[in-house]
Scaffold this motif. Structure first.
Motif, mmCIF file in Angstrom:
data_model
loop_
_atom_site.group_PDB
_atom_site.id
_atom_site.type_symbol
_atom_site.label_atom_id
_atom_site.label_comp_id
_atom_site.label_asym_id
_atom_site.label_seq_id
_atom_site.Cartn_x
_atom_site.Cartn_y
_atom_site.Cartn_z
ATOM 1 N N THR A 1 -10.484 0.497 4.471
ATOM 2 C CA THR A 1 -11.658 0.008 3.741
ATOM 3 C C THR A 1 -11.295 -0.310 2.298
ATOM 4 O OG1 THR A 1 -13.222 1.237 5.125
ATOM 5 C CG2 THR A 1 -13.973 0.608 2.930
ATOM 6 N N GLY A 2 -10.512 0.592 1.682
ATOM 7 C CA GLY A 2 -10.078 0.355 0.312
ATOM 8 C C GLY A 2 -9.201 -0.873 0.181
ATOM 9 N N VAL A 3 -8.311 -1.067 1.156
ATOM 10 C CA VAL A 3 -7.443 -2.251 1.156
ATOM 11 C C VAL A 3 -8.286 -3.514 1.284
ATOM 12 C CG1 VAL A 3 -5.702 -3.500 2.505
ATOM 13 C CG2 VAL A 3 -5.400 -1.055 2.020
ATOM 14 N N GLU A 4 -9.242 -3.489 2.191
ATOM 15 C CA GLU A 4 -10.086 -4.667 2.410
ATOM 16 C C GLU A 4 -10.946 -4.987 1.191
ATOM 17 O OE1 GLU A 4 -10.518 -4.455 7.267
ATOM 18 O OE2 GLU A 4 -11.941 -3.360 6.030
ATOM 19 N N LYS A 5 -11.298 -3.967 0.421
ATOM 20 C CA LYS A 5 -12.097 -4.177 -0.789
ATOM 21 C C LYS A 5 -11.235 -4.464 -2.011
ATOM 22 C CE LYS A 5 -16.196 -1.592 0.653
ATOM 23 N NZ LYS A 5 -17.130 -0.480 0.335
ATOM 24 N N GLY A 6 -9.915 -4.451 -1.826
ATOM 25 C CA GLY A 6 -9.010 -4.777 -2.912
ATOM 26 C C GLY A 6 -8.897 -3.712 -3.980
ATOM 27 N N ARG A 7 -9.156 -2.437 -3.621
ATOM 28 C CA ARG A 7 -9.069 -1.361 -4.603
ATOM 29 C C ARG A 7 -7.611 -1.055 -4.932
ATOM 30 N NH1 ARG A 7 -13.247 2.499 -1.353
ATOM 31 N NH2 ARG A 7 -15.188 1.415 -1.894
ATOM 32 N N HIS A 8 -7.369 -0.767 -6.194
ATOM 33 C CA HIS A 8 -6.018 -0.359 -6.585
ATOM 34 C C HIS A 8 -5.805 1.122 -6.273
ATOM 35 C CE1 HIS A 8 -2.313 0.369 -8.583
ATOM 36 N NE2 HIS A 8 -2.866 1.060 -9.554
ATOM 37 N N ILE A 9 -6.628 2.011 -6.828
ATOM 38 C CA ILE A 9 -6.560 3.432 -6.484
ATOM 39 C C ILE A 9 -7.565 3.696 -5.371
ATOM 40 C CG2 ILE A 9 -6.944 5.791 -7.291
ATOM 41 C CD1 ILE A 9 -6.094 4.917 -10.062
ATOM 42 N N ILE A 10 -7.070 4.188 -4.250
ATOM 43 C CA ILE A 10 -7.933 4.458 -3.098
ATOM 44 C C ILE A 10 -8.090 5.970 -2.969
ATOM 45 C CG2 ILE A 10 -8.250 4.183 -0.611
ATOM 46 C CD1 ILE A 10 -6.546 1.648 -0.767
ATOM 47 N N LEU A 11 -9.238 6.475 -3.412
ATOM 48 C CA LEU A 11 -9.583 7.888 -3.249
ATOM 49 C C LEU A 11 -10.330 8.030 -1.934
ATOM 50 C CD1 LEU A 11 -10.748 8.438 -6.917
ATOM 51 C CD2 LEU A 11 -8.752 9.510 -5.864
ATOM 52 N N THR A 12 -9.821 8.864 -1.057
ATOM 53 C CA THR A 12 -10.295 8.841 0.325
ATOM 54 C C THR A 12 -11.338 9.901 0.662
ATOM 55 O OG1 THR A 12 -8.479 10.288 0.988
ATOM 56 C CG2 THR A 12 -8.087 7.911 1.127
ATOM 57 N N VAL B 1 0.861 -1.185 0.000
ATOM 58 C CA VAL B 1 0.000 0.000 0.000
ATOM 59 C C VAL B 1 0.899 1.238 0.000
ATOM 60 C CG1 VAL B 1 -1.900 1.201 1.128
ATOM 61 C CG2 VAL B 1 -1.708 -1.294 1.343
ATOM 62 N N ASN B 2 0.934 1.941 -1.110
ATOM 63 C CA ASN B 2 1.793 3.120 -1.264
ATOM 64 C C ASN B 2 0.984 4.399 -1.094
ATOM 65 O OD1 ASN B 2 4.016 1.487 -1.886
ATOM 66 N ND2 ASN B 2 3.500 1.466 -4.058
ATOM 67 N N THR B 3 1.443 5.283 -0.221
ATOM 68 C CA THR B 3 0.769 6.559 -0.033
ATOM 69 C C THR B 3 1.268 7.557 -1.067
ATOM 70 O OG1 THR B 3 0.455 6.216 2.349
ATOM 71 C CG2 THR B 3 0.331 8.480 1.540
ATOM 72 N N ALA B 4 0.377 7.943 -1.968
ATOM 73 C CA ALA B 4 0.680 9.011 -2.917
ATOM 74 C C ALA B 4 -0.116 10.234 -2.479
ATOM 75 C CB ALA B 4 0.336 8.585 -4.341
ATOM 76 N N SER B 5 -0.955 10.746 -3.333
ATOM 77 C CA SER B 5 -1.760 11.930 -3.041
ATOM 78 C C SER B 5 -2.687 12.141 -4.222
ATOM 79 C CB SER B 5 -0.850 13.154 -2.865
ATOM 80 O OG SER B 5 -1.594 14.357 -2.890
ATOM 81 N N ALA B 6 -3.763 12.899 -4.007
ATOM 82 C CA ALA B 6 -4.571 13.319 -5.142
ATOM 83 C C ALA B 6 -3.710 14.103 -6.127
ATOM 84 C CB ALA B 6 -5.752 14.170 -4.674
#
Length: 266
Positions: free
Chosen positions: A222-233, A133-138
């Motif tokens: 939540t995004g990790v648990e749902k297996g999302r690639h891009i996680i918009l928060t 899980v890599n933290t980028a940014s919008a």
């Protein structure tokens, strides 16, 4: 799929901000967490947390990543989640950004993530499982004015994450990239640059944000648990990214308006 209790998790930048919020929420899920940060001593924020170990890790140093890898092998014999979260902030008009500032943010925000992925990918591939899980940014997806170096490194993290998403899928390894907009954090403490007006504007946006690090951490997991690639928060990021993808003229008007507003202050 929920993050299982006793999952083995490594988090960089764990002593504050989003990293610390992730530590708390993963501990609440019953995970075992190795929190890492640049501090040579156990940070006060991590003291007394059950299930949390601490290791000094400067993400710009290969030797520190090797020590983290050895710790994981010796203590856990594997890793389930790697959160490449450590980061700093910089920005301003391009003519005021010096090259040492560019090098500083590239080393931490982009190469720090690359080092983490490179260090643990062989282990995850051998396991046939794991989640990076890599933290980028919008700012890695949309590119506002006066944020050249920050936009560039965060876009690099998005590109790296997409590359690894495809590259590691055949080995059973998942990859997500987190893209929040402004939220309340201590990121302002790391702000660098000679463009004082832009620095003040960024600090104001962070300080006035209605979303907390805890809110973002909850959306991330939540995004990790749902297996999302891009996680918009958050909503702002979702709207801006949708505008860029589907209504490009609207996106350009938004950026032009922001740039014109900033130019009035010059």
């Amino acid at each position: 799929m929920s993050i299982p209790p006793q999952s083995r998790v490594l988090i960089t930048g764990a002593a504050s901000g989003l990293g610390l919020a992730l530590v708390h929420q993963l501990v609440d899920r019953g995970c075992r967490v190795l929190g890492t940060d640049v501090h040579t001593e156990l940070p006060e924020t991590l003291r007394g947390l059950a299930g949390v170990s601490y290791l000094t890790l400067d993400v710009t140093k290969d030797v520190d990543w090797s020590k983290a890898h050895d710790w994981v092998v010796e203590e856990w014999d594997g890793l389930d989640y790697l959160f490449n979260n450590a980061g700093v902030a910089a920005g301003g008009r391009i003519e005021l950004s010096e090259m040492d500032q560019w090098q500083w943010i590239v080393d931490i925000n982009l190469l720090g993530v690359a080092r983490g992925c490179r260090t643990f990918t062989p282990m995850l591939k051998q396991q046939g499982s794991g989640h990076i899980v890599n933290t980028a940014s919008a700012a890695g997806l949309i590119h506002p004015p006066r944020m050249s170096e920050y936009n560039a490194v965060k876009a690099g993290v998005v590109a790296l994450s997409e590359t690894l998403f495809h590259e590691l899928k055949p080995y059973g390894v998942k990859v997500s990239v987190v893209c929040p907009t402004f939220f309340k954090t201590n990121l302002t403490e790391s702000l660098r640059g000679k463009d004082e007006a832009s620095q003040k504007m960024a600090a104001k946006l962070i300080d006035k944000a209605k979303v907390s690090a805890d809110d973002i951490a909850a959306e991330v997991l939540t995004g990790v648990e749902k297996g999302r690639h891009i996680i918009l928060t958050d909503r702002d990021g979702k709207v801006a990214y949708a505008a860029k993808r589907f209504v490009r003229p609207l996106y350009y008007r938004m950026m032009a308006q922001a740039s014109a507003k900033m130019a009035k202050g010059d």
